[in-house]
Design an enzyme around this catalytic site. Structure first.
Site, PDB file in Angstrom:
ATOM      1  N   ASP A   1     -12.233 -10.268  -0.894  1.00 13.64           N
ATOM      2  CA  ASP A   1     -13.512 -10.388  -0.195  1.00 13.64           C
ATOM      3  C   ASP A   1     -14.495  -9.491  -0.931  1.00 13.64           C
ATOM      4  O   ASP A   1     -14.109  -8.460  -1.464  1.00 13.64           O
ATOM      5  CB  ASP A   1     -13.429 -10.091   1.318  1.00 13.64           C
ATOM      6  CG  ASP A   1     -12.705  -8.813   1.684  1.00 13.64           C
ATOM      7  OD1 ASP A   1     -12.550  -7.924   0.820  1.00 13.64           O
ATOM      8  OD2 ASP A   1     -12.304  -8.672   2.853  1.00 13.64           O
TER       9      ASP A   1
ATOM     10  N   HIS B   1     -10.484  -5.958  -2.365  1.00  8.99           N
ATOM     11  CA  HIS B   1     -11.577  -5.801  -1.397  1.00  8.99           C
ATOM     12  C   HIS B   1     -12.710  -5.103  -2.152  1.00  8.99           C
ATOM     13  O   HIS B   1     -12.638  -3.911  -2.429  1.00  8.99           O
ATOM     14  CB  HIS B   1     -11.116  -4.960  -0.197  1.00  8.99           C
ATOM     15  CG  HIS B   1      -9.999  -5.599   0.562  1.00  8.99           C
ATOM     16  ND1 HIS B   1     -10.167  -6.794   1.250  1.00  8.99           N
ATOM     17  CD2 HIS B   1      -8.705  -5.247   0.737  1.00  8.99           C
ATOM     18  CE1 HIS B   1      -9.012  -7.129   1.824  1.00  8.99           C
ATOM     19  NE2 HIS B   1      -8.111  -6.206   1.528  1.00  8.99           N
TER      20      HIS B   1
ATOM     21  N   GLU C   1      -6.165 -10.588  -1.387  1.00  7.18           N
ATOM     22  CA  GLU C   1      -6.980 -10.376  -0.174  1.00  7.18           C
ATOM     23  C   GLU C   1      -8.463 -10.321  -0.527  1.00  7.18           C
ATOM     24  O   GLU C   1      -9.220  -9.504  -0.014  1.00  7.18           O
ATOM     25  CB  GLU C   1      -6.563  -9.068   0.527  1.00  7.18           C
ATOM     26  CG  GLU C   1      -5.102  -9.027   0.895  1.00  7.18           C
ATOM     27  CD  GLU C   1      -4.693  -7.790   1.674  1.00  7.18           C
ATOM     28  OE1 GLU C   1      -5.585  -7.072   2.198  1.00  7.18           O
ATOM     29  OE2 GLU C   1      -3.487  -7.525   1.752  1.00  7.18           O
TER      30      GLU C   1
ATOM     31  N   GLU D   1       0.795  -1.247   0.000  1.00  8.53           N
ATOM     32  CA  GLU D   1       0.000   0.000   0.000  1.00  8.53           C
ATOM     33  C   GLU D   1       0.822   1.289   0.000  1.00  8.53           C
ATOM     34  O   GLU D   1       0.520   2.223   0.740  1.00  8.53           O
ATOM     35  CB  GLU D   1      -0.959  -0.003   1.199  1.00  8.53           C
ATOM     36  CG  GLU D   1      -1.905  -1.184   1.190  1.00  8.53           C
ATOM     37  CD  GLU D   1      -2.925  -1.155   2.324  1.00  8.53           C
ATOM     38  OE1 GLU D   1      -2.842  -0.274   3.197  1.00  8.53           O
ATOM     39  OE2 GLU D   1      -3.821  -2.017   2.329  1.00  8.53           O
TER      40      GLU D   1
ATOM     41  N   ASN E   1       2.113  -5.071  -3.241  1.00  4.47           N
ATOM     42  CA  ASN E   1       0.704  -5.385  -2.983  1.00  4.47           C
ATOM     43  C   ASN E   1      -0.077  -4.103  -2.683  1.00  4.47           C
ATOM     44  O   ASN E   1       0.406  -3.242  -1.942  1.00  4.47           O
ATOM     45  CB  ASN E   1       0.656  -6.314  -1.750  1.00  4.47           C
ATOM     46  CG  ASN E   1      -0.693  -6.930  -1.484  1.00  4.47           C
ATOM     47  OD1 ASN E   1      -1.302  -7.507  -2.382  1.00  4.47           O
ATOM     48  ND2 ASN E   1      -1.182  -6.825  -0.256  1.00  4.47           N
TER      49      ASN E   1
HETATM   50  C1  XIL Z   1      -6.309  -6.302   8.293  1.00  2.50           C
HETATM   51  C2  XIL Z   1      -6.639  -7.481   9.190  1.00  2.50           C
HETATM   52  O1  XIL Z   1      -7.553  -8.301   8.525  1.00  2.50           O
HETATM   53  C3  XIL Z   1      -7.202  -7.005  10.491  1.00  2.50           C
HETATM   54  O2  XIL Z   1      -7.339  -8.103  11.384  1.00  2.50           O
HETATM   55  C4  XIL Z   1      -6.288  -5.960  11.116  1.00  2.50           C
HETATM   56  O3  XIL Z   1      -6.917  -5.436  12.269  1.00  2.50           O
HETATM   57  C5  XIL Z   1      -6.017  -4.842  10.140  1.00  2.50           C
HETATM   58  O4  XIL Z   1      -5.466  -5.381   8.953  1.00  2.50           O
HETATM   59  N1  XIL Z   1      -5.023  -4.568   3.681  1.00  2.50           N
HETATM   60  C6  XIL Z   1      -4.015  -5.395   4.126  1.00  2.50           C
HETATM   61  C7  XIL Z   1      -4.259  -6.293   5.271  1.00  2.50           C
HETATM   62  O5  XIL Z   1      -2.946  -5.460   3.485  1.00  2.50           O
HETATM   63  O6  XIL Z   1      -3.098  -6.523   6.021  1.00  2.50           O
HETATM   64  C8  XIL Z   1      -5.362  -5.788   6.152  1.00  2.50           C
HETATM   65  O7  XIL Z   1      -5.630  -6.763   7.158  1.00  2.50           O
HETATM   66  C9  XIL Z   1      -6.590  -5.466   5.337  1.00  2.50           C
HETATM   67  C10 XIL Z   1      -6.293  -4.406   4.328  1.00  2.50           C
END
Ligand code: XIL
Length: 460
Positions: A268, A239, A266, A161, A203
């Site tokens: 969802d 996401h 990641e 990020e 990422n």
């Molecule tokens: C999130 C986790 O799922 C949570 O448990 C934590 O509190 C915060 O981080 N982008 C990412 C992940 O790269 O590491 C994040 O994970 C979600 C967003």
């Protein structure tokens, strides 16, 4: 002799009886049969299907049962982050990370490491540092953690990020960014030195379509590849709500054309079109040969960081949702192969892939174009390399002739004049300028044949 012929005739009789009893249901397709778990179905296409998991939940047998059954790649949801692994400066604690790693490796699964450097979830002591002190602490962190896990990680998210939202494709401000723009490449070099066999990924999120942010990252990856900075893959967090943007696959493909793997890291998806959205993402990855796998960010809806949005594949009781079935079906429908296959898994392809490269055209003196084809029965992906002549380019056009019956279905890093017959491909803003002797790539995919595309290049 007599005995042998009797055995043969008995065997023939048995198989005749079986065939007539089962005849209507015996379908021999020549391809692998449908798999019943996400990991096995993905493996049949040479890919993985993974999940982020939490060490604190491993005692929950419903949770661990699903993890062990369905996934063949594991990410630590939090346990390998900076705040978890280096609570005090130079005081490393791998308790949580090792629990995740061992859970995966002891069950025959691989691990994506997440994440070495990120502006979030830094330990307090690092948040208070700046300048060269922070830079050396950050590089030390990368070196120590990647060394601890050396040889055990499939891919690391080296930097997470680092690009801003709504800043025209620029970097995000952070303490790490303020140590100098070269902090990302310094991190990648340190990671490669510590664990030469791990794939090294950048990422990020909100990079799902072709937009200013993803193009900023695209330009960084292209620059890294041209200067030999070690980068192997780009992670798309994905996401999402309802589904990905329409140019999701095109965006994955344009990164792949830079010579890196792409992974959905990641996933969802919230919203009422969730099941469709999951199928669309899965099919997009399967259509991009360098998309090596998909990871969902959690197991059951109750495990999701997106509290109340129910964006995962299993409900809170651990039951499979419609979204699960739509992913499994899409995986079982197959995809293009991953080059070189997926180590540790069986690769089964349902397409015939041939790769051919045509020699560069003689060109107009301004530029030349060559095409590399990944073709199968009924379709193809063409990657076109544009190389500038001795005076460089500030705009270019490549002309291709498609065989009759062929239709272009998508393209990346270019705008095309049509979808059939003679198509003129023009540069887009970010690849307009090509220095003398330098190259840029664009691509397109289509249905039908791909013989004799004969690209020619001219300055525009
Ligand atoms: C999130 C986790 O799922 C949570 O448990 C934590 O509190 C915060 O981080 N982008 C990412 C992940 O790269 O590491 C994040 O994970 C979600 C967003």
């Amino acid at each position: 002799m007599k005995l042998t012929s009797r055995s043969v005739s008995l065997a023939a009789m048995v198989s005749t009886v079986l065939a007539s009893a089962l005849g209507a249901t015996l379908i021999v397709t020549g391809t692998a049969s449908a798999a019943t778990t996400l990991g096995a179905a993905a493996a049949q296409t040479g890919r993985y299907f993974g999940a982020a998991i939490a060490a604190g939940k491993l005692g929950d047998s419903t949770y661990t049962g699903i993890v062990n059954r369905e996934f063949n790649m594991i990410t630590a949801e939090n346990e390998m982050k900076w705040d978890a692994t280096e609570r005090g400066r130079n005081q490393f604690d791998y308790t949580g990370g090792d629990r995740i790693l061992n859970q995966a490796l002891n069950n025959g699964k691989r691990v994506r490491g997440h994440a070495l450097l990120w502006h979030q979830q830094q330990p307090g002591w690092a948040q208070g540092l700046s300048g060269s002190d922070l830079r050396s602490a950050a590089i030390n962190h990368v070196t120590q953690v990647a060394t601890h896990y050396k040889g055990k990680i499939y891919a690391w998210d080296v930097v997470n990020e680092a690009f801003a939202d709504g800043n025209g494709g620029g970097r995000r401000d952070s303490n790490l960014q303020r140590t100098g723009n070269d902090w990302i490449e310094a991190a990648f070099r340190a990671a490669r030195a510590a664990d030469p066999n791990a794939k090294l990924c950048y990422n990020d999120y909100n990079t799902d379509g072709v937009n200013a942010k993803s193009t900023g990252i695209y330009n960084m990856v292209r620059d890294f590849k041209s200067r030999g900075v070690p980068i192997d893959c780009v992670g798309f967090q994905s996401h999402l709500t309802n589904g990905p943007p329409g140019d999701y696959q095109t965006n994955l493909q344009r990164f792949a054309a830079l010579g890196v793997d792409v992974q959905i890291t990641e996933l969802d998806i919230a919203g009422s079109s969730q099941a469709n959205g999951y199928a669309t993402v899965t099919k997009a990855c399967l259509a991009v040969s360098r998309c090596t796998g998909i990871t969902v960010w959690g197991v059951r809806d109750s495990d999701s960081w997106r509290t109340g949005e129910n964006p995962l594949l299993f409900d809170s009781n651990g039951n499979k949702k419609a979204a699960y079935t739509s992913v499994l079906n899409a995986l079982n429908a197959g995809g293009t192969t991953v080059p070189g296959g997926d180590p540790g898994t069986t690769t089964t392809t349902t397409t015939t892939t041939t790769t051919t490269t045509t020699p560069p055209d003689p060109g107009s003196g301004d530029c030349t174009a060559s095409v590399s084809l990944n073709a199968w029965n009924g379709g193809f992906v063409a990657t076109v390399k544009v190389t500038a002549g001795s005076s460089g380019l500030n705009g270019w056009k490549v002309t291709t002739s498609l065989p009759s019956g062929t239709t272009v279905t998508g393209s990346w890093s270019t705008s095309g004049s049509g979808t059939t017959g003679t198509v003129v491909w023009s540069n887009v803003d970010y690849n307009r300028a090509v220095g003398a002797g330098q190259s840029t790539e664009f691509g397109f995919q289509g249905t039908g044949g791909s013989d004799g595309l004969s690209p020619t290049c001219a300055a525009a």
